[in-house]
Design an enzyme around this catalytic site. Structure first.
Site, PDB file in Angstrom:
ATOM      1  CG  ASP A 258      -1.799  -1.259   1.239  1.00 30.59           C
ATOM      2  OD1 ASP A 258      -2.208  -1.725   0.165  1.00 30.59           O
ATOM      3  OD2 ASP A 258      -2.022  -1.794   2.345  1.00 30.59           O
TER       4      ASP A 258
ATOM      5  CE  LYS B  76       2.417  -2.643  -4.342  1.00 30.52           C
ATOM      6  NZ  LYS B  76       2.189  -2.263  -2.937  1.00 30.52           N
TER       7      LYS B  76
ATOM      8  N   GLY C 298      -4.557  -4.415  -3.593  1.00 25.72           N
ATOM      9  CA  GLY C 298      -5.558  -3.370  -3.784  1.00 25.72           C
ATOM     10  C   GLY C 298      -4.831  -2.090  -4.148  1.00 25.72           C
ATOM     11  CG  HIS C 299      -2.587  -1.862  -6.956  1.00 29.86           C
ATOM     12  ND1 HIS C 299      -1.609  -1.924  -6.002  1.00 29.86           N
ATOM     13  CD2 HIS C 299      -2.478  -2.999  -7.674  1.00 29.86           C
ATOM     14  CE1 HIS C 299      -0.940  -3.063  -6.135  1.00 29.86           C
ATOM     15  NE2 HIS C 299      -1.454  -3.737  -7.144  1.00 29.86           N
TER      16      HIS C 299
ATOM     17  CD  GLN D 206       0.536  -9.149  -2.764  1.00 31.93           C
ATOM     18  OE1 GLN D 206       1.099  -9.789  -3.629  1.00 31.93           O
ATOM     19  NE2 GLN D 206      -0.697  -8.737  -2.916  1.00 31.93           N
TER      20      GLN D 206
HETATM   21  P1  GDP Z   1      -0.687   0.173  -3.615  1.00 32.14           P
HETATM   22  O1  GDP Z   1      -1.317  -1.079  -3.108  1.00 32.14           O
HETATM   23  O2  GDP Z   1       0.784   0.226  -3.379  1.00 32.14           O
HETATM   24  O3  GDP Z   1      -1.048   0.467  -5.047  1.00 32.14           O
HETATM   25  O4  GDP Z   1      -1.287   1.367  -2.735  1.00 32.14           O
HETATM   26  P2  GDP Z   1      -2.830   1.583  -2.303  1.00 32.14           P
HETATM   27  O5  GDP Z   1      -3.562   2.101  -3.478  1.00 32.14           O
HETATM   28  O6  GDP Z   1      -3.352   0.394  -1.596  1.00 32.14           O
HETATM   29  O7  GDP Z   1      -2.666   2.696  -1.170  1.00 32.14           O
HETATM   30  C1  GDP Z   1      -2.092   3.929  -1.435  1.00 32.14           C
HETATM   31  C2  GDP Z   1      -3.146   5.027  -1.161  1.00 32.14           C
HETATM   32  O8  GDP Z   1      -2.504   6.282  -1.101  1.00 32.14           O
HETATM   33  C3  GDP Z   1      -4.181   5.185  -2.270  1.00 32.14           C
HETATM   34  O9  GDP Z   1      -5.396   5.532  -1.681  1.00 32.14           O
HETATM   35  C4  GDP Z   1      -3.638   6.308  -3.142  1.00 32.14           C
HETATM   36  O10 GDP Z   1      -4.666   7.025  -3.818  1.00 32.14           O
HETATM   37  C5  GDP Z   1      -3.001   7.167  -2.093  1.00 32.14           C
HETATM   38  N1  GDP Z   1      -1.805   7.915  -2.550  1.00 32.14           N
HETATM   39  C6  GDP Z   1      -0.820   7.532  -3.385  1.00 32.14           C
HETATM   40  N2  GDP Z   1       0.156   8.458  -3.435  1.00 32.14           N
HETATM   41  C7  GDP Z   1      -0.225   9.462  -2.581  1.00 32.14           C
HETATM   42  C8  GDP Z   1       0.372  10.690  -2.157  1.00 32.14           C
HETATM   43  O11 GDP Z   1       1.464  11.056  -2.563  1.00 32.14           O
HETATM   44  N3  GDP Z   1      -0.338  11.442  -1.246  1.00 32.14           N
HETATM   45  C9  GDP Z   1      -1.555  11.041  -0.756  1.00 32.14           C
HETATM   46  N4  GDP Z   1      -2.161  11.835   0.136  1.00 32.14           N
HETATM   47  N5  GDP Z   1      -2.135   9.894  -1.131  1.00 32.14           N
HETATM   48  C10 GDP Z   1      -1.477   9.109  -2.023  1.00 32.14           C
HETATM   49  P1  IMO Z   2      -0.923  -4.310  -2.197  1.00 30.53           P
HETATM   50  O1  IMO Z   2      -0.523  -4.854  -3.522  1.00 30.53           O
HETATM   51  C1  IMO Z   2      -0.970  -4.852   2.158  1.00 30.53           C
HETATM   52  C2  IMO Z   2      -1.030  -8.990   3.619  1.00 30.53           C
HETATM   53  C3  IMO Z   2      -2.282  -9.452   4.352  1.00 30.53           C
HETATM   54  C4  IMO Z   2      -1.665 -10.472   5.310  1.00 30.53           C
HETATM   55  C5  IMO Z   2      -0.559 -11.115   4.481  1.00 30.53           C
HETATM   56  C6  IMO Z   2      -0.947 -12.434   3.832  1.00 30.53           C
HETATM   57  O2  IMO Z   2      -2.185  -3.556  -2.185  1.00 30.53           O
HETATM   58  O3  IMO Z   2       0.209  -3.584  -1.550  1.00 30.53           O
HETATM   59  P2  IMO Z   2      -2.518 -13.071   1.799  1.00 30.53           P
HETATM   60  O4  IMO Z   2      -4.000 -12.860   1.588  1.00 30.53           O
HETATM   61  O5  IMO Z   2      -1.667 -12.448   0.753  1.00 30.53           O
HETATM   62  O6  IMO Z   2      -2.167 -14.506   2.029  1.00 30.53           O
HETATM   63  O7  IMO Z   2      -2.212 -12.333   3.193  1.00 30.53           O
HETATM   64  O8  IMO Z   2      -0.244 -10.160   3.457  1.00 30.53           O
HETATM   65  N1  IMO Z   2      -1.273  -8.429   2.275  1.00 30.53           N
HETATM   66  C7  IMO Z   2      -1.208  -7.124   1.986  1.00 30.53           C
HETATM   67  N2  IMO Z   2      -1.004  -6.050   2.778  1.00 30.53           N
HETATM   68  N3  IMO Z   2      -1.093  -4.691   0.830  1.00 30.53           N
HETATM   69  C8  IMO Z   2      -1.268  -5.746   0.010  1.00 30.53           C
HETATM   70  O9  IMO Z   2      -1.263  -5.643  -1.339  1.00 30.53           O
HETATM   71  C9  IMO Z   2      -1.370  -7.026   0.592  1.00 30.53           C
HETATM   72  N4  IMO Z   2      -1.569  -8.278   0.088  1.00 30.53           N
HETATM   73  C10 IMO Z   2      -1.487  -9.121   1.127  1.00 30.53           C
HETATM   74  O10 IMO Z   2      -2.893  -8.396   5.034  1.00 30.53           O
HETATM   75  O11 IMO Z   2      -1.045  -9.813   6.396  1.00 30.53           O
HETATM   76 MG    MG Z   3      -2.782  -1.674  -1.772  1.00 29.38          MG
END
Ligand code: GDP
Ligand code: IMO
Ligand code: MG
Length: 428
Positions: free
Chosen positions: A13, A16, A40-41, A223
């Site tokens: 998170d 990416k 989850g992106h 991840q």
């Molecule tokens: P990922 O799994 O690595 O793709 O990241 P996620 O989407 O799960 O979580 C990142 C969150 O931060 C999302 O809600 C993005 O919209 C938000 N985000 C990404 N870059 C920035 C930033 O520079 N500032 C803020 N405030 N939010 C950001």
């Molecule tokens: P993105 O791509 C954050 C965590 C789960 C759990 C562990 C194992 O959005 O960064 P799993 O279901 O993969 O067997 O769970 O990994 N986990 C993540 N945490 N971001 C993710 O993906 C994750 N995908 C799995 O919370 O601790």
């Molecule tokens: Mg994510």
């Protein structure tokens, strides 16, 4: 610059999805190489917000060919649901390619994920419950179902029978659940075949041909390094290779092709699920980060655990992945803090560790040694050059860069596509 890898530098998170989207207008292919719909992106384009799980983030950009590589585990129902949701919003998804060798998440994998977690009780990992672990376990155990099997009913039935043979004993005798019928699984998988067929390809060959033709291919990890099955905080990890090496095995390209590895790192740290997290905060500062950063899981909605930036983890990530550039995201979330602590080393039972300790017990017992930096109060979401940032924010970035093992080439200052300060061209 043909092959570029994006990886998560912490526990996921980091942003990416946004980073991939940012580069999408300049690339030809986006390949997801590990994980599945545990990811989850979130991508924000103008006033539109997209949450992607199984599909690579590049799917939102016209002209990019999205690829689900062999290293991914595919829940086909989720795949179709996600495609339908994008189609309903006017996104062209027709270029999607799915590897014939990718493994399939079935009903019994999801069931096993949930029951095994329940049986672990206090020791549970906090998985996303999407069947990820059991599907990879079957792959390694050589009883997995692959995408290509869906097109051969005889083979499919044999493989499902073999897989369920053991699992039904387990489900019934150990976990007290009802047995799963072979027919039920086979029929459900066969029902996907027609829609799936045109997407299925020898993706390793297609990616190879793209690279030979000097196309730019971006490999997007799900991840992150600290959740990687080899290099993460085992057993509190996911079940795939989320590090840069995974891009090679998870897509079928030679490692020598990879010219750039972009590590996405948050200006602080978060984690979802169980496991060690030295800089975790349990006080008002943690609440501040969670509220300001809107730190709730994109996949499960769980509140994310929050803590300060951990420089030894950044250095570890830089080393394990060969990071050439970091994107430091969510710097805007730190706005308003008086002082910003950064973990520079750990104390483990009175002994200083400058690097992530190799012993998992030591890492569990590590308490952070902090250095404090001045905060800033100015709104930085409109900053587009490094000089637009207040002095204290620049100093924070430069200090963190020095400790993190690679240059910080871009800085996120908001969720939107354009909310970014670029210091060095990520593809140049
Ligand atoms: P990922 O799994 O690595 O793709 O990241 P996620 O989407 O799960 O979580 C990142 C969150 O931060 C999302 O809600 C993005 O919209 C938000 N985000 C990404 N870059 C920035 C930033 O520079 N500032 C803020 N405030 N939010 C950001
Ligand atoms: P993105 O791509 C954050 C965590 C789960 C759990 C562990 C194992 O959005 O960064 P799993 O279901 O993969 O067997 O769970 O990994 N986990 C993540 N945490 N971001 C993710 O993906 C994750 N995908 C799995 O919370 O601790
Ligand atoms: Mg994510």
């Amino acid at each position: 610059m043909p092959a570029v890898v994006i990886i998560g530098a912490q526990w996921g998170d980091e942003g990416k999805g946004k980073a991939t989207d940012l580069l999408s207008s300049r690339i030809d292919y986006v390949v997801k190489f590990n994980g599945g719909n545990n990811a989850g992106h979130t991508v924000v384009i103008g006033d539109q917000k997209y949450a992607l799980h199984l599909l690579p983030s590049g799917i939102l950009s016209p002209g990019v060919t999205p690829v689900i590589g062999n290293g991914v585990v595919v829940d086909i129902e989720v795949l179709f649901d996600e495609l339908d949701a994008l189609i309903a919003r006017g996104i062209d998804v027709s270029r999607l390619r799915v590897s014939a060798n990718a493994h399939v998440i079935t009903h019994y994998h999801r069931t096993l994920d949930k029951v095994t977690e329940r049986f672990l009780g206090k020791r549970q990992i906090g998985t996303t419950g999407r069947g990820i672990g059991p599907t990879y376990a079957d792959k390694i155990n050589r009883v997995g179902i692959r995408i290509q099997d869906i097109f051969d009913e005889g083979i499919l039935r044999q493989k499902v029978e073999a897989a369920l043979d053991q699992k039904n004993h387990l489900l019934v005798k150990i976990y007290n659940r009802r047995a799963i019928e072979v027919d039920e699984v086979v029929e459900s998988l066969l029902s996907y075949a027609e829609r799936l067929r045109p997407m299925v390809a020898d993706t390793a060959l297609e990616i190879h041909q793209a690279l030979e033709a000097d196309k730019i291919v971006l490999f997007e990890a799900g991840q992150a390094t600290m959740l990687d099955v080899d290099h993460g905080t085992y057993p509190f990890v996911t079940s795939s290779s989320a590090t840069a090496g995974g891009a090679s095995t998870g897509s079928g390209i030679g490692p020598g092709r990879i010219e750039r590895v972009i590590g996405i790192v948050k200006a602080y740290t978060t984690r979802v699920g169980a496991g060690p997290f030295p800089t975790e905060l349990f006080d008002a500062s943690g609440e501040f980060l969670r509220a300001n950063g809107f730190e709730f899981g994109t996949t499960t909605g769980r509140p994310r655990r929050c803590g300060w930036y951990d420089a030894p983890i950044a250095r570890y990530t830089a080393r394990i992945n060969g990071v050439t550039d970091f994107v430091l995201t969510k710097l805007d979330v730190l706005t308003g803090l008086d002082k910003i602590p950064v973990c520079v080393a750990y104390d483990v039972d009175g002994v200083r560790h400058d690097e992530v300790p190799v012993s998992q017990s030591d890492f569990h017992h590590a308490t952070p040694i902090y250095e404090e930096f001045d905060g800033w109060t100015e709104d930085i979401t409109g900053a587009r050059t490094f000089d637009d940032l207040p002095k204290a924010a620049r100093e924070y970035v430069l200090a963190v860069e020095k400790m993190s093992g690679a240059r910080i080439s871009a800085i996120g200052v908001g969720p939107g596509r354009d909310a970014i300060v670029v210091r060095h061209d990520l593809l140049g």
